[in-house]
Design a protein around this motif. Structure first.
Motif, PDB file in Angstrom:
ATOM      1  N   SER A   1      80.119  67.228  22.773  1.00  0.00           N
ATOM      2  CA  SER A   1      79.654  68.184  23.586  1.00  0.00           C
ATOM      3  C   SER A   1      80.569  69.111  24.146  1.00  0.00           C
TER       4      SER A   1
ATOM      5  N   HIS B   1      79.792  69.161  15.830  1.00  0.00           N
ATOM      6  CA  HIS B   1      78.830  68.371  16.415  1.00  0.00           C
ATOM      7  C   HIS B   1      77.802  67.491  15.776  1.00  0.00           C
TER       8      HIS B   1
ATOM      9  N   TYR C   1      75.204  79.553  17.590  1.00  0.00           N
ATOM     10  CA  TYR C   1      75.636  78.537  18.866  1.00  0.00           C
ATOM     11  C   TYR C   1      74.419  78.064  19.799  1.00  0.00           C
TER      12      TYR C   1
ATOM     13  N   ASP D   1      83.960  73.456  21.595  1.00  0.00           N
ATOM     14  CA  ASP D   1      83.455  74.098  20.529  1.00  0.00           C
ATOM     15  C   ASP D   1      82.377  75.307  20.521  1.00  0.00           C
ATOM     16  N   THR D   2      82.660  76.755  20.207  1.00  0.00           N
ATOM     17  CA  THR D   2      81.842  77.680  19.759  1.00  0.00           C
ATOM     18  C   THR D   2      82.435  78.965  19.753  1.00  0.00           C
TER      19      THR D   2
ATOM     20  N   THR E   1      76.177  71.405  24.706  1.00  0.00           N
ATOM     21  CA  THR E   1      76.977  72.289  23.701  1.00  0.00           C
ATOM     22  C   THR E   1      77.256  73.859  24.247  1.00  0.00           C
TER      23      THR E   1
ATOM     24  N   PHE F   1      71.228  73.418  18.153  1.00  0.00           N
ATOM     25  CA  PHE F   1      71.285  71.834  18.399  1.00  0.00           C
ATOM     26  C   PHE F   1      70.110  71.287  17.980  1.00  0.00           C
TER      27      PHE F   1
END
Length: 364
Positions: free
Chosen positions: A5, A48, A289, A8-9, A147, A293
Motif C-alpha cells: 500500500s 501491488h 495509477y 509506489d507510483t 495506493t 486497484f
C-alpha cells in the motif's frame, strides 16, 4: 519488505527540459520520459499485484524476484522525473502554481479515495462499525489511503520546493539526502515518505540538465549504454540478493543508479521505437495509477477463489496485466459514458484561469 500500500507510483510528464542548458523537443512530449514512466508504472502495478496475490495465497511465486529487483529504483525514478520540468513553472504566481500543482492532484485524490473507500467500506464495517468507517474515511485526508499516497505527497513536494527556492540548493539537497539515509519511521505515511523520497524529486528539479545530457548521450552511443545497463543490472541484482540494497547510503546510490538506468532504457526504446505500449502507459501513467486497484483486486479474487491457475507466479503475472489493461479500459469507458470527471478536472475546480484550449487531465 515494502508494503503493497506504500512507496509506489507516477509523475507528470512534460514537453520541454528542466533547468536550462540542455534542450529537448518543445512541440511534442519528450519520448524517453514517457517510456521511462511507462516502465515504472507497470512495475508499480506489478508490485501491488504480486505482493497482494502472495499475501492472499500465503506463498511466493517467480514474480517475486522481479518485484525485489525493482524495489531500489521503482519510486526514485518516478519522483526524479516528477521534478524534471519544475523549473519552467516554479516562478509562476502562487495562485496559478497552486492550481496546477496542488488543487489538480487534490481533486483526483478526493475523487479516487472516495471510490476506493466505497469498495472497501463494507469489509471495514463488518470488522468494526459504520461509525468507525466514517472516521477512517476522514482520517484518509491526514493519512493517505491505500495506493494513493503518491498524489497526496506530490503536491507537498511542489510546495516545499517553491518555498525553499531562495535557499542554497546544495543545502536543500544535503538535507534531503540525510533524511533518506536516516530511515525516518514515524508511522505516518506522508512524513516517512517525504523523508524517503524528496531527495529524488529535488534532484530531478536541480539536476535536470544532467538528466537530459545522460539521455542525449545514451541516444548517441547505444552500444556503451547497453553495456552500462547490463553492468548495472548485475550489480543491482547482486546487492538485492545479498540484502545490501537496504543498507544506508547504498539504497540512496542504488536509487539514483536505477533511475539513470530507467532513463537510459527509456531513451534506447524511444530511439528504436520499440515496445510502444510502455510509451502509451507512460503518457497515461496516473490514469493507470488511479484505476488499477479495481481490475487488479477483482482478477486476484477470481483467480485465487476458482483455483483455475495453481501457479502463484502465473496468477501474479495475469493480475498485473489485468491491472494495467483494466485501468485503461475503465478510463476509456468513463470517457465514453460521460464520466470525464474521473480523469479530467472540471472547470468548477479550477482556482486560476486556464489558457485558451488547455485541458489538464489526470494523465498530465
Amino acid at each position: 519488505m515494502e508494503h503493497a500500500s506504500k512507496r509506489d507510483t507516477m509523475a507528470p510528464s512534460g514537453t520541454i527540459p528542466g533547468n536550462g542548458g540542455v534542450n529537448a523537443p518543445s512541440a511534442a512530449r519528450v519520448d524517453w520520459v514517457d517510456y521511462a514512466k511507462g516502465i515504472c508504472i507497470v512495475m508499480v502495478v506489478m508490485m501491488h499485484s504480486v505482493l497482494g496475490v502472495e499475501l492472499a495465497a500465503g506463498e511466493t511465486g517467480f514474480m517475486h524476484v522481479a518485484v525485489a529487483f525493482a524495489k531500489p529504483f521503482r519510486m526514485p525514478d518516478f519522483f526524479l522525473i516528477s521534478g524534471l520540468f519544475l523549473s519552467l513553472v516554479i516562478d509562476r504566481d502562487w495562485r496559478t502554481y497552486l492550481d496546477r500543482k496542488v488543487v489538480h492532484f487534490a481533486y483526483f485524490y478526493v475523487v479516487w479515495v472516495t471510490i476506493q473507500f466505497g469498495f472497501k467500506a463494507p469489509a471495514f464495517a463488518a470488522e468494526t462499525s459504520w461509525r468507525e468507517v466514517g472516521l477512517l474515511y476522514l482520517e484518509s485526508f491526514i493519512e493517505p489511503f491505500g495506493t494513493l499516497w503518491f498524489i497526496y505527497l506530490l503536491p507537498v513536494f511542489f510546495v516545499v520546493t517553491k518555498l525553499t527556492r531562495r535557499v542554497p540548493p546544495l543545502a536543500i539537497w544535503l538535507i534531503a539526502a540525510a533524511l533518506e539515509t536516516a530511515r525516518i519511521a514515524t508511522g505516518w505515511t506522508a512524513i516517512d515518505e517525504f523523508c524517503a523520497r524528496f531527495v529524488y524529486f529535488y534532484s530531478g528539479y536541480l539536476f535536470a540538465p544532467y538528466v537530459f545530457a545522460l539521455s542525449d548521450r545514451a541516444r548517441s552511443h547505444p552500444g556503451p549504454a547497453l553495456a552500462a545497463l547490463a553492468t548495472w543490472a548485475l550489480i543491482n541484482a547482486g546487492l538485492v540478493a545479498y540484502g545490501a540494497s537496504e543498507w544506508k547510503v547504498v539504497s540512496l546510490v542504488l536509487g539514483f543508479a536505477g533511475a539513470c538506468a530507467i532513463i537510459t532504457m527509456g531513451t534506447l526504446l524511444a530511439r528504436a521505437q520499440w515496445l510502444n505500449f510502455f510509451r502509451f502507459c507512460g503518457e497515461h501513467s496516473i490514469v493507470i495509477y488511479l484505476a488499477f486497484f479495481l481490475p487488479m483486486a477483482a482478477t486476484r479474487t477470481l483467480l485465487l477463489r476458482t483455483g483455475v491457475i495453481p501457479d502463484i507466479g502465473t496468477v501474479s503475472l495475469i493480475v498485473t496485466i489485468a491491472g494495467v489493461l483494466g485501468s485503461l479500459a475503465i478510463w476509456q469507458a468513463a470517457l465514453r459514458l460521460g464520466a470525464d470527471f474521473l480523469f479530467e478536472r472540471p472547470d468548477a475546480f479550477w482556482i486560476a484561469p486556464k489558457k485558451a484550449g488547455v485541458r489538464l487531465q489526470a494523465a498530465e
